[in-house]
Design a protein around this motif. Structure first.
Motif, PDB file in Angstrom:
ATOM      1  N   ILE A  90       1.289  -1.729  -0.115  1.00  0.00           N
ATOM      2  CA  ILE A  90       0.087  -0.013  -0.162  1.00  0.00           C
ATOM      3  C   ILE A  90       0.580   1.375  -0.208  1.00  0.00           C
ATOM      4  N   HIS A  91       1.921   1.093   1.084  1.00  0.00           N
ATOM      5  CA  HIS A  91       2.653   2.251   1.351  1.00  0.00           C
ATOM      6  C   HIS A  91       3.514   2.510   0.111  1.00  0.00           C
ATOM      7  N   GLN A  92       3.620   1.388  -1.292  1.00  0.00           N
ATOM      8  CA  GLN A  92       4.293   1.797  -2.177  1.00  0.00           C
ATOM      9  C   GLN A  92       3.633   1.823  -3.437  1.00  0.00           C
ATOM     10  N   ILE A  93       2.853   1.205  -3.678  1.00  0.00           N
ATOM     11  CA  ILE A  93       1.816   2.244  -4.621  1.00  0.00           C
ATOM     12  C   ILE A  93       1.334   3.878  -4.527  1.00  0.00           C
ATOM     13  N   LEU A  96       9.694   2.628   4.334  1.00  0.00           N
ATOM     14  CA  LEU A  96       8.066   1.869   4.291  1.00  0.00           C
ATOM     15  C   LEU A  96       7.400   1.154   5.099  1.00  0.00           C
ATOM     16  N   LYS A  97       8.221  -0.313   5.413  1.00  0.00           N
ATOM     17  CA  LYS A  97       7.986  -1.260   6.421  1.00  0.00           C
ATOM     18  C   LYS A  97       7.956  -0.550   7.805  1.00  0.00           C
ATOM     19  N   GLU A  98       8.878   0.561   7.834  1.00  0.00           N
ATOM     20  CA  GLU A  98       8.988   0.599   9.293  1.00  0.00           C
ATOM     21  C   GLU A  98       8.047   2.438   9.577  1.00  0.00           C
ATOM     22  N   ASN A  99       7.440   2.667   8.353  1.00  0.00           N
ATOM     23  CA  ASN A  99       6.459   3.516   8.281  1.00  0.00           C
ATOM     24  C   ASN A  99       6.872   4.869   8.137  1.00  0.00           C
ATOM     25  N   ARG A 100       8.343   4.825   8.000  1.00  0.00           N
ATOM     26  CA  ARG A 100       9.152   6.231   8.045  1.00  0.00           C
ATOM     27  C   ARG A 100       8.885   6.846   6.283  1.00  0.00           C
ATOM     28  N   ALA A 111      10.916   8.217   3.906  1.00  0.00           N
ATOM     29  CA  ALA A 111      11.291   7.447   1.892  1.00  0.00           C
ATOM     30  C   ALA A 111      11.429   7.947   1.082  1.00  0.00           C
ATOM     31  N   LYS A 112      10.561   9.254   1.078  1.00  0.00           N
ATOM     32  CA  LYS A 112      10.197  10.021   0.374  1.00  0.00           C
ATOM     33  C   LYS A 112      11.699  11.207  -0.168  1.00  0.00           C
TER      34      LYS A 112
END
Length: 226
Positions: free
Chosen positions: A159-162, A199-203, A207-208
């Motif tokens: 979901i984060h990757q999308i 992304l896995k760690e909700n950072r 990531a951006k």
């Protein structure tokens, strides 16, 4: 043929407030469109969406098609009342008045399309199961059977990757003129270890930032090739 309509900024109308209407509204909520529901009475979830400002709800007794006079433009109409004759009248009238896509529940002969049974994952991924209008009952049964399996197989990382891909697809389109190299950059971004760790760690902000740096580096390294 299953297609994914681009309804962003469009005006959609759902006629009826029952369970079938609820399913159609839920499918539309992720499409960034204006949703209008016209019904004599409605399920609680429809009232809840109206209170939250997600849809416009017009409660009225539908005796004829005069209610259409208040709508100058409609881009999609879903007639889902339990009155098949009314649904058909609405569809035939709307085709002529608006020239838009129309759908009538249990009436594929006059509908422009059949509506698949949809599995919605975080308002980001939609999986449609369709029998082409031949058996909506079986389509719904398959959805109920497959929904937990599909949802269990798709984690937050995807979901984060999308969402990240959506952002950098736009940025890549404005900085990388070559389709080949835009695709290469997005594939690299999808497989990047550091980005995926964030992304896995909700950072997500980090990531951006990493993705932005990688886009700048990619453009500098490859600009002579396009």
């Amino acid at each position: 043929m299953i297609v994914d309509l681009n309804l962003t900024g469009k005006i959609t109308l759902v006629l009826g407030g029952g369970k079938e209407s609820c399913r159609k509204v839920e499918a539309l909520l992720s499409q960034q469109c204006e949703i209008i529901v016209v019904a004599e009475k409605a399920e609680q979830s429809i009232y809840d969406h109206a209170k939250e400002g997600k849809i416009t709800l017009n409660i009225m007794k539908i005796q004829n098609l005069d209610f259409f006079k208040q709508y100058e433009q409609l881009d999609l109409i879903l007639a889902t009342t339990d009155n098949k004759n009314l649904n058909r009248e609405v569809v035939l009238f709307a085709k002529e008045k608006y020239g838009c896509y129309v759908y009538a529940a249990d009436d594929p002969q006059v509908s422009d399309f059949s509506h698949p049974s949809v599995i919605n994952i975080a308002d980001t991924i939609q999986v449609g199961i369709s029998t082409g209008g031949r058996s909506p009952t079986i389509g719904k049964a398959l959805r109920k059977k497959m929904e937990p399996i599909i949802k269990d197989s798709i984690g937050d990382l995807i979901i984060h990757q999308i969402k990240l891909q959506a952002i950098f697809r736009v940025k890549a389109n404005s900085t990388i003129p070559s389709i080949k190299y835009r695709k290469q950059f997005l594939v690299n971004l999808f497989n990047d270890v550091k980005v995926n760790e964030c992304l896995k760690e909700n950072r997500l902000s980090e990531a951006k930032e990493i993705a932005s740096d990688k886009l700048d580096t990619f453009v500098k390294s490859n600009s002579s090739k396009w």
